[in-house]
Design a protein around this motif. Structure first.
Motif, PDB file in Angstrom:
ATOM      1  N   GLU A  35       0.844  -1.193   0.000  1.00  0.00           N
ATOM      2  CA  GLU A  35       0.000   0.000   0.000  1.00  0.00           C
ATOM      3  C   GLU A  35       0.883   1.247   0.000  1.00  0.00           C
ATOM      4  O   GLU A  35       1.882   1.310   0.714  1.00  0.00           O
ATOM      5  CB  GLU A  35      -0.892  -0.005   1.240  1.00  0.00           C
ATOM      6  CG  GLU A  35      -1.819   1.187   1.318  1.00  0.00           C
ATOM      7  CD  GLU A  35      -2.780   1.069   2.481  1.00  0.00           C
ATOM      8  OE1 GLU A  35      -3.797   0.360   2.331  1.00  0.00           O
ATOM      9  OE2 GLU A  35      -2.517   1.689   3.515  1.00  0.00           O
ATOM     10  N   ASN A  55      -2.739  -1.111  -3.045  1.00  0.00           N
ATOM     11  CA  ASN A  55      -3.479   0.144  -3.003  1.00  0.00           C
ATOM     12  C   ASN A  55      -2.507   1.279  -3.333  1.00  0.00           C
ATOM     13  O   ASN A  55      -1.688   1.659  -2.507  1.00  0.00           O
ATOM     14  CB  ASN A  55      -4.126   0.378  -1.646  1.00  0.00           C
ATOM     15  CG  ASN A  55      -5.050   1.576  -1.654  1.00  0.00           C
ATOM     16  OD1 ASN A  55      -5.084   2.352  -2.600  1.00  0.00           O
ATOM     17  ND2 ASN A  55      -5.815   1.735  -0.591  1.00  0.00           N
ATOM     18  N   SER A  57      -3.795   4.209  -4.786  1.00  0.00           N
ATOM     19  CA  SER A  57      -4.700   5.295  -5.147  1.00  0.00           C
ATOM     20  C   SER A  57      -4.016   6.641  -4.923  1.00  0.00           C
ATOM     21  O   SER A  57      -3.337   6.857  -3.923  1.00  0.00           O
ATOM     22  CB  SER A  57      -6.002   5.208  -4.353  1.00  0.00           C
ATOM     23  OG  SER A  57      -5.754   5.269  -2.972  1.00  0.00           O
ATOM     24  N   ASN A  73      -6.161  -6.685  -9.647  1.00  0.00           N
ATOM     25  CA  ASN A  73      -6.998  -6.247  -8.517  1.00  0.00           C
ATOM     26  C   ASN A  73      -6.421  -5.044  -7.753  1.00  0.00           C
ATOM     27  O   ASN A  73      -6.829  -4.779  -6.619  1.00  0.00           O
ATOM     28  CB  ASN A  73      -7.260  -7.388  -7.528  1.00  0.00           C
ATOM     29  CG  ASN A  73      -8.084  -8.491  -8.143  1.00  0.00           C
ATOM     30  OD1 ASN A  73      -9.060  -8.229  -8.836  1.00  0.00           O
ATOM     31  ND2 ASN A  73      -7.685  -9.732  -7.928  1.00  0.00           N
ATOM     32  N   ASN A  75      -5.688  -1.112  -6.709  1.00  0.00           N
ATOM     33  CA  ASN A  75      -6.443   0.139  -6.674  1.00  0.00           C
ATOM     34  C   ASN A  75      -5.519   1.253  -7.148  1.00  0.00           C
ATOM     35  O   ASN A  75      -4.599   1.651  -6.443  1.00  0.00           O
ATOM     36  CB  ASN A  75      -6.948   0.429  -5.258  1.00  0.00           C
ATOM     37  CG  ASN A  75      -7.756   1.713  -5.185  1.00  0.00           C
ATOM     38  OD1 ASN A  75      -7.929   2.417  -6.177  1.00  0.00           O
ATOM     39  ND2 ASN A  75      -8.244   2.032  -4.004  1.00  0.00           N
ATOM     40  N   ALA A  77      -6.989   4.134  -8.508  1.00  0.00           N
ATOM     41  CA  ALA A  77      -7.905   5.259  -8.686  1.00  0.00           C
ATOM     42  C   ALA A  77      -7.169   6.566  -8.413  1.00  0.00           C
ATOM     43  O   ALA A  77      -6.408   6.677  -7.453  1.00  0.00           O
ATOM     44  CB  ALA A  77      -9.099   5.119  -7.753  1.00  0.00           C
ATOM     45  N   ALA A  94      -8.373  -4.273 -12.200  1.00  0.00           N
ATOM     46  CA  ALA A  94      -7.820  -3.141 -11.456  1.00  0.00           C
ATOM     47  C   ALA A  94      -8.820  -1.993 -11.444  1.00  0.00           C
ATOM     48  O   ALA A  94      -9.526  -1.745 -12.418  1.00  0.00           O
ATOM     49  CB  ALA A  94      -6.512  -2.675 -12.084  1.00  0.00           C
ATOM     50  N   SER A  95      -8.884  -1.290 -10.320  1.00  0.00           N
ATOM     51  CA  SER A  95      -9.723  -0.110 -10.192  1.00  0.00           C
ATOM     52  C   SER A  95      -8.892   1.095 -10.622  1.00  0.00           C
ATOM     53  O   SER A  95      -7.951   1.485  -9.932  1.00  0.00           O
ATOM     54  CB  SER A  95     -10.188   0.055  -8.750  1.00  0.00           C
ATOM     55  OG  SER A  95     -10.920   1.256  -8.618  1.00  0.00           O
ATOM     56  N   THR A  97     -10.325   4.195 -11.831  1.00  0.00           N
ATOM     57  CA  THR A  97     -11.233   5.316 -12.032  1.00  0.00           C
ATOM     58  C   THR A  97     -10.456   6.631 -11.954  1.00  0.00           C
ATOM     59  O   THR A  97      -9.653   6.823 -11.050  1.00  0.00           O
ATOM     60  CB  THR A  97     -12.351   5.296 -10.975  1.00  0.00           C
ATOM     61  OG1 THR A  97     -13.001   4.030 -11.038  1.00  0.00           O
ATOM     62  CG2 THR A  97     -13.364   6.389 -11.214  1.00  0.00           C
TER      63      THR A  97
END
Length: 156
Positions: A35, A55, A57, A73, A75, A77, A94-95, A97
């Motif tokens: 992360e 993570n 993001s 998978n 993140n 974003a 994968a996210s 956005t």
């Protein structure tokens, strides 16, 4: 006077160079915890790294080398991946956005089921990429090379 000018020039060059490089503490945090929210990993060498479910993001990954990385998978974003090399990377589910992929290289990348809603793919190269089931609603595809080689100008 000449020595002062050389010293100032050298200081500006070093500051300019270090400001665009990744933060080693952020890289350590990522490897230890999987992360690194909002961290600076710009220009980091992360080729073939396994970051399944990581993570990242809001992370700055501009010009990062992620060739062959496994970000399944993950993140991503709001992350900035402009000019990053994600060739043959795995970004399945994968996210992503509102991710910035301006001028990113995604040749032969796997983005199966990836969420690219409102992503910016201006000038990105997706030649040979796998996009089945990817959600790209609202994505900017301006001067974007699609998997089959066709160039789109959507959202310019």
């Amino acid at each position: 006077m000449k020595i002062l000018l050389v010293t100032i020039t050298l200081a500006i060059t070093l500051l300019g160079t270090s400001a665009s490089a990744f933060d080693p503490q952020d890289l350590q945090r990522l490897t230890e915890t999987n992360e690194c929210i909002g961290c600076n990993l710009s220009s980091a060498e992360l080729n073939t790294v396994t970051l399944i479910g990581a993570n990242l993001s809001g992370a700055d990954l501009t010009e990062a080398n992620l060739i062959g990385a496994n970000l399944t998978n993950a993140n991503l974003a709001d992350a900035d991946l402009s000019a990053a090399d994600l060739s043959v990377a795995k970004l399945n589910n994968a996210s992503m956005t509102t991710v910035n992929l301006t001028a990113a290289k995604l040749t032969s990348a796997s983005l199966l089921g990836a969420i690219l809603i409102d992503a910016n793919l201006t000038g990105a190269d997706l030649t040979g990429a796998r996009l089945s089931y990817a959600r790209m609603n609202g994505a900017i595809l301006c001067n974007t090379v699609m998997p089959e080689g066709r160039v789109l100008y959507t959202g310019c």
